[in-house]
Design a protein around this motif. Structure first.
Motif, PDB file in Angstrom:
ATOM      1  N   GLY A 112       4.224-171.555   0.931  1.00  0.00           N
ATOM      2  CA  GLY A 112       5.553-172.133   0.945  1.00  0.00           C
ATOM      3  C   GLY A 112       5.445-173.646   0.968  1.00  0.00           C
ATOM      4  N   VAL A 113       6.303-174.328   0.205  1.00  0.00           N
ATOM      5  CA  VAL A 113       6.277-175.786   0.124  1.00  0.00           C
ATOM      6  C   VAL A 113       7.659-176.323   0.500  1.00  0.00           C
ATOM      7  CG1 VAL A 113       5.885-177.794  -1.361  1.00  0.00           C
ATOM      8  CG2 VAL A 113       4.569-175.690  -1.735  1.00  0.00           C
ATOM      9  N   SER A 114       7.689-177.246   1.440  1.00  0.00           N
ATOM     10  CA  SER A 114       8.921-177.948   1.808  1.00  0.00           C
ATOM     11  C   SER A 114       8.623-179.436   1.820  1.00  0.00           C
ATOM     12  CB  SER A 114       9.422-177.500   3.178  1.00  0.00           C
ATOM     13  OG  SER A 114       9.913-176.182   3.138  1.00  0.00           O
ATOM     14  N   GLY A 115       9.230-180.167   0.891  1.00  0.00           N
ATOM     15  CA  GLY A 115       8.921-181.588   0.781  1.00  0.00           C
ATOM     16  C   GLY A 115       7.462-181.776   0.453  1.00  0.00           C
ATOM     17  N   GLU A 116       6.754-182.523   1.313  1.00  0.00           N
ATOM     18  CA  GLU A 116       5.317-182.747   1.120  1.00  0.00           C
ATOM     19  C   GLU A 116       4.474-181.795   1.951  1.00  0.00           C
ATOM     20  OE1 GLU A 116       3.946-186.751   1.379  1.00  0.00           O
ATOM     21  OE2 GLU A 116       5.807-187.602   0.612  1.00  0.00           O
ATOM     22  N   MET A 117       5.136-180.910   2.704  1.00  0.00           N
ATOM     23  CA  MET A 117       4.394-179.983   3.569  1.00  0.00           C
ATOM     24  C   MET A 117       4.140-178.661   2.858  1.00  0.00           C
ATOM     25  SD  MET A 117       6.120-180.434   7.331  1.00  0.00           S
ATOM     26  CE  MET A 117       4.923-179.281   8.021  1.00  0.00           C
ATOM     27  N   THR A 118       2.958-178.109   3.104  1.00  0.00           N
ATOM     28  CA  THR A 118       2.586-176.812   2.545  1.00  0.00           C
ATOM     29  C   THR A 118       2.158-175.893   3.669  1.00  0.00           C
ATOM     30  OG1 THR A 118       1.855-177.747   0.438  1.00  0.00           O
ATOM     31  CG2 THR A 118       0.996-175.589   1.021  1.00  0.00           C
ATOM     32  N   GLY A 119       2.694-174.690   3.664  1.00  0.00           N
ATOM     33  CA  GLY A 119       2.231-173.638   4.566  1.00  0.00           C
ATOM     34  C   GLY A 119       1.527-172.586   3.738  1.00  0.00           C
ATOM     35  N   PHE A 120       0.365-172.158   4.161  1.00  0.00           N
ATOM     36  CA  PHE A 120      -0.413-171.214   3.364  1.00  0.00           C
ATOM     37  C   PHE A 120      -1.130-170.228   4.270  1.00  0.00           C
ATOM     38  CE2 PHE A 120      -4.361-169.915   1.197  1.00  0.00           C
ATOM     39  CZ  PHE A 120      -3.815-169.346   0.046  1.00  0.00           C
ATOM     40  N   SER A 121      -1.051-168.964   3.888  1.00  0.00           N
ATOM     41  CA  SER A 121      -1.761-167.920   4.623  1.00  0.00           C
ATOM     42  C   SER A 121      -2.248-166.885   3.628  1.00  0.00           C
ATOM     43  CB  SER A 121      -0.820-167.263   5.646  1.00  0.00           C
ATOM     44  OG  SER A 121      -1.513-166.338   6.460  1.00  0.00           O
ATOM     45  N   HIS A 122      -3.354-166.241   3.926  1.00  0.00           N
ATOM     46  CA  HIS A 122      -3.905-165.256   2.992  1.00  0.00           C
ATOM     47  C   HIS A 122      -4.560-164.121   3.753  1.00  0.00           C
ATOM     48  CE1 HIS A 122      -8.199-166.300   3.632  1.00  0.00           C
ATOM     49  NE2 HIS A 122      -7.725-167.509   3.878  1.00  0.00           N
ATOM     50  N   ALA A 123      -4.776-163.022   3.059  1.00  0.00           N
ATOM     51  CA  ALA A 123      -5.444-161.869   3.659  1.00  0.00           C
ATOM     52  C   ALA A 123      -6.049-161.019   2.561  1.00  0.00           C
ATOM     53  CB  ALA A 123      -4.466-161.041   4.493  1.00  0.00           C
ATOM     54  N   SER A 124      -7.055-160.241   2.893  1.00  0.00           N
ATOM     55  CA  SER A 124      -7.713-159.363   1.929  1.00  0.00           C
ATOM     56  C   SER A 124      -7.067-157.986   1.888  1.00  0.00           C
ATOM     57  CB  SER A 124      -9.201-159.223   2.271  1.00  0.00           C
ATOM     58  OG  SER A 124      -9.360-158.728   3.586  1.00  0.00           O
ATOM     59  N   GLU A 125      -5.961-157.828   2.596  1.00  0.00           N
ATOM     60  CA  GLU A 125      -5.197-156.575   2.573  1.00  0.00           C
ATOM     61  C   GLU A 125      -3.883-156.816   1.848  1.00  0.00           C
ATOM     62  OE1 GLU A 125      -2.355-154.322   5.719  1.00  0.00           O
ATOM     63  OE2 GLU A 125      -4.386-154.720   6.435  1.00  0.00           O
ATOM     64  N   ILE A 126      -3.666-156.141   0.736  1.00  0.00           N
ATOM     65  CA  ILE A 126      -2.421-156.294  -0.006  1.00  0.00           C
ATOM     66  C   ILE A 126      -1.452-155.218   0.469  1.00  0.00           C
ATOM     67  CG2 ILE A 126      -1.328-156.342  -2.273  1.00  0.00           C
ATOM     68  CD1 ILE A 126      -3.920-157.195  -3.503  1.00  0.00           C
ATOM     69  N   SER A 127      -0.569-155.594   1.371  1.00  0.00           N
ATOM     70  CA  SER A 127       0.402-154.651   1.915  1.00  0.00           C
ATOM     71  C   SER A 127       1.636-155.400   2.394  1.00  0.00           C
ATOM     72  CB  SER A 127      -0.199-153.864   3.083  1.00  0.00           C
ATOM     73  OG  SER A 127      -0.398-154.720   4.210  1.00  0.00           O
ATOM     74  N   GLU A 128       2.748-154.652   2.528  1.00  0.00           N
ATOM     75  CA  GLU A 128       3.970-155.259   3.047  1.00  0.00           C
ATOM     76  C   GLU A 128       3.731-155.830   4.441  1.00  0.00           C
ATOM     77  OE1 GLU A 128       7.801-153.389   2.775  1.00  0.00           O
ATOM     78  OE2 GLU A 128       7.053-151.961   1.279  1.00  0.00           O
ATOM     79  N   ALA A 129       3.051-155.062   5.284  1.00  0.00           N
ATOM     80  CA  ALA A 129       2.837-155.499   6.663  1.00  0.00           C
ATOM     81  C   ALA A 129       2.043-156.798   6.713  1.00  0.00           C
ATOM     82  CB  ALA A 129       2.115-154.400   7.444  1.00  0.00           C
ATOM     83  N   ALA A 130       1.010-156.909   5.885  1.00  0.00           N
ATOM     84  CA  ALA A 130       0.175-158.117   5.907  1.00  0.00           C
ATOM     85  C   ALA A 130       0.960-159.326   5.411  1.00  0.00           C
ATOM     86  CB  ALA A 130      -1.069-157.900   5.044  1.00  0.00           C
ATOM     87  N   ILE A 131       1.784-159.138   4.378  1.00  0.00           N
ATOM     88  CA  ILE A 131       2.569-160.263   3.863  1.00  0.00           C
ATOM     89  C   ILE A 131       3.613-160.705   4.873  1.00  0.00           C
ATOM     90  CG2 ILE A 131       4.170-160.981   2.040  1.00  0.00           C
ATOM     91  CD1 ILE A 131       2.619-159.132   0.125  1.00  0.00           C
ATOM     92  N   LYS A 132       4.206-159.749   5.574  1.00  0.00           N
ATOM     93  CA  LYS A 132       5.188-160.108   6.613  1.00  0.00           C
ATOM     94  C   LYS A 132       4.525-160.915   7.727  1.00  0.00           C
ATOM     95  CE  LYS A 132       8.444-156.299   5.891  1.00  0.00           C
ATOM     96  NZ  LYS A 132       8.972-155.013   6.427  1.00  0.00           N
ATOM     97  N   ARG A 133       3.308-160.539   8.096  1.00  0.00           N
ATOM     98  CA  ARG A 133       2.594-161.312   9.128  1.00  0.00           C
ATOM     99  C   ARG A 133       2.303-162.717   8.620  1.00  0.00           C
ATOM    100  NH1 ARG A 133      -0.242-156.377   9.792  1.00  0.00           N
ATOM    101  NH2 ARG A 133      -2.012-157.164   8.581  1.00  0.00           N
ATOM    102  N   ALA A 134       1.873-162.810   7.362  1.00  0.00           N
ATOM    103  CA  ALA A 134       1.561-164.123   6.786  1.00  0.00           C
ATOM    104  C   ALA A 134       2.796-165.011   6.737  1.00  0.00           C
ATOM    105  CB  ALA A 134       0.984-163.938   5.382  1.00  0.00           C
ATOM    106  N   ALA A 135       3.964-164.404   6.530  1.00  0.00           N
ATOM    107  CA  ALA A 135       5.200-165.179   6.419  1.00  0.00           C
ATOM    108  C   ALA A 135       5.534-165.939   7.694  1.00  0.00           C
ATOM    109  CB  ALA A 135       6.352-164.260   6.034  1.00  0.00           C
ATOM    110  N   GLN A 136       4.994-165.490   8.808  1.00  0.00           N
ATOM    111  CA  GLN A 136       5.255-166.191  10.067  1.00  0.00           C
ATOM    112  C   GLN A 136       4.705-167.621  10.034  1.00  0.00           C
ATOM    113  OE1 GLN A 136       3.713-163.746  13.256  1.00  0.00           O
ATOM    114  NE2 GLN A 136       4.782-161.915  12.516  1.00  0.00           N
ATOM    115  N   THR A 137       3.662-167.836   9.239  1.00  0.00           N
ATOM    116  CA  THR A 137       3.092-169.184   9.106  1.00  0.00           C
ATOM    117  C   THR A 137       4.130-170.161   8.564  1.00  0.00           C
ATOM    118  OG1 THR A 137       0.929-168.228   8.628  1.00  0.00           O
ATOM    119  CG2 THR A 137       1.256-170.522   8.003  1.00  0.00           C
TER     120      THR A 137
END
Length: 475
Positions: free
Chosen positions: A69-94
């Motif tokens: 996610g990018v807001s202005g000049e700030m970038t938030g980034f998270s990744h995981a080796s598990e492709i699942s809804e649950a993993a993406i939802k956890r990453a979204a907290q970043t």
């Protein structure tokens, strides 16, 4: 999706489906100016043939996602080796740590159906035994080339990657990327002296080209000729002198000394030697430098970059005048320009940044032989190994793997241990001849930046530079 859809490697029942991915992107990136979910599956294999036998045979697969996610000049980034809804939802907290968006979300990339390379998977094209047999055949031919051949090393590798970019605005783009490479190294021994030579080729295609006997025999011959030249080499001279760069792979010097300095992030931050110089003369007349990620089958090419932007031909320097920089989406938005298709990442575990694709100098009108005749006392650099550059100053150091003395317009002895030392912007101002023999490299380039490595292409014609510092040990 049916079984023939490569996206089955990204979406699995009970874990994630395409509709859920779009909903997750919309939810996760609702408060961001820009961003995406980047899904990736990749398979990689490599063979190492040494000492007349197969030494290594590796195969690996990897998959995962990166949420940015990018807001202005700030970038938030998270990744995981598990492709699942649950993993993406956890990453979204970043992304909750980002500042609120500017309420001016970036427009999605323009869609394209262009395909610059096959969707085929080189790893599945041929049986394991046939790949090993090719290595054996190349090894035997290399050793039979000359009784002085004491060692031959063969490297064969391929990868196949499926990526999908999912944005909050409904934009979805998929790319399937093959990549193959062959390397041949030869060691010659004569009168107790040993020297080596190497040659490689590759690109975004299947194994067919590498299995063509004319191609791998050419690789053997080029590696042999380089090793033979090094056997005759004398210590490199040292001092400031005229340098003639050969066509093709020597463009790696251009890549490092000039290319990185033309990437958007360095220029947005004002840390490049080229910052703030759009419209100004930064190179000799006749020097035109292009980055083009849209050349079919090339190692550095991409149908779309890793943000979904279609790649294109970008004229960076035109007739010596700086015209533009290579941009990803974030830096382009902050600089008030359009993305150029140069947003690249090593894998799902990395955020994108402005990177080169295939970067080269356009050919000129000079005869290469005439350029050589103009060198009274200098060197001819035909091939390079490693090099490094300081982006802020533009200063570079490069080691030559094949180079020759030049005296009164004639090639002399091969030289060993030569390094070229200079300043990229200054070197571009010292270009006094541009050959009509522009060539791209054979498809072996790897570019490093910010801890990430990506495949890249380089190229140039013969280029005559009036003065570079040559480091060496000879007189």
């Amino acid at each position: 999706m049916n079984i023939d859809d490569p996206r089955i490697f990204l979406y699995r029942p009970g874990l994630l489906d395409p509709d859920s991915a779009q909903q997750l992107a919309k939810m996760s990136l609702a408060s961001c100016d820009d961003g995406e979910i980047y899904l990736q599956y990749s398979a990689v294999e490599s063979f190492g043939f040494d000492d007349g036998r197969l030494k290594t045979a590796d195969y690996s697969v990897d998959s995962g996602f990166g949420l940015r996610g990018v807001s202005g000049e700030m970038t938030g980034f998270s990744h995981a080796s598990e492709i699942s809804e649950a993993a993406i939802k956890r990453a979204a907290q970043t992304l909750q740590l980002l500042d609120p968006a500017t309420q001016n979300p970036a427009a999605p990339p323009q869609r394209t159906n262009r395909h610059l390379y096959t969707d085929g998977n080189p790893l599945e094209q041929l049986a394991f035994a046939k790949k090993v047999a090719l290595c054996e055949k190349i090894d035997a031919a290399a050793r039979a080339r000359d009784p002085r051949v004491k060692q031959a090393s063969i490297g064969l590798s391929a990868s196949w990657s499926v990526i999908e970019i999912v944005r909050a605005d409904g934009f979805v783009a998929t790319d399937i990327r093959p990549l193959v490479r062959l390397n041949v190294s030869i060691v010659l021994e004569e009168n107790g002296r040993r020297e080596s030579g190497s040659f490689g080729l590759g690109g975004r295609y299947l194994y067919d080209k590498l299995f063509d006997e004319s191609e791998w025999m050419r690789a053997i011959e080029e590696a042999f000729k380089q090793a033979e030249a090094n056997l005759r080499s004398v210590p490199a001279p040292a001092g400031d002198m005229t340098v003639l760069l050969g066509p093709g792979w020597p463009g790696v010097l251009l890549h490092e000394a000039v290319g990185h300095g033309l990437e958007g992030d360095f220029n947005r931050k004002g840390t490049s030697a080229f910052s703030g110089k759009i419209g100004q003369r930064v190179a000799s007349p006749g020097v035109t430098i292009i980055d083009n990620g849209a050349i079919a089958d090339r190692r550095g090419s991409l149908s779309i970059d890793d943000e979904g932007t279609a790649t294109q031909e970008n004229i960076l320097i035109e007739d010596g005048i700086l015209r533009g920089y290579m941009q990803d989406r974030m830096n382009a938005r902050l600089m008030g320009v359009e993305p150029t298709g140069n947003g690249r990442r090593e894998s799902y575990a990395h955020a994108p940044m402005p990177r080169m694709t295939n970067t080269y100098m356009q050919g000129g009108e000079d005869d290469p032989e005439e350029l050589l005749s103009r060198v009274k006392d200098g060197i001819y650099a035909k091939s390079f190994g490693g090099g490094q550059v300081d982006i802020v100053s533009g200063k570079f150091v490069f080691s030559c793997t094949e180079a020759y003395k030049v005296k009164n317009g004639k090639l002399g002895d091969p030289i060993k241990g030569a390094t070229l030392i200079g300043d990229g912007p200054v070197a571009m101002q010292k270009v006094i001849g541009i050959g009509n023999d522009m060539a791209l490299d054979e498809g072996i380039g790897i570019c490093g930046k910010g801890g990430q490595s990506v495949p890249a292409g380089v190229g140039q014609p013969s280029v005559l530079i009036s003065g570079l510092t040559v480091g060496g040990t000879g007189g």
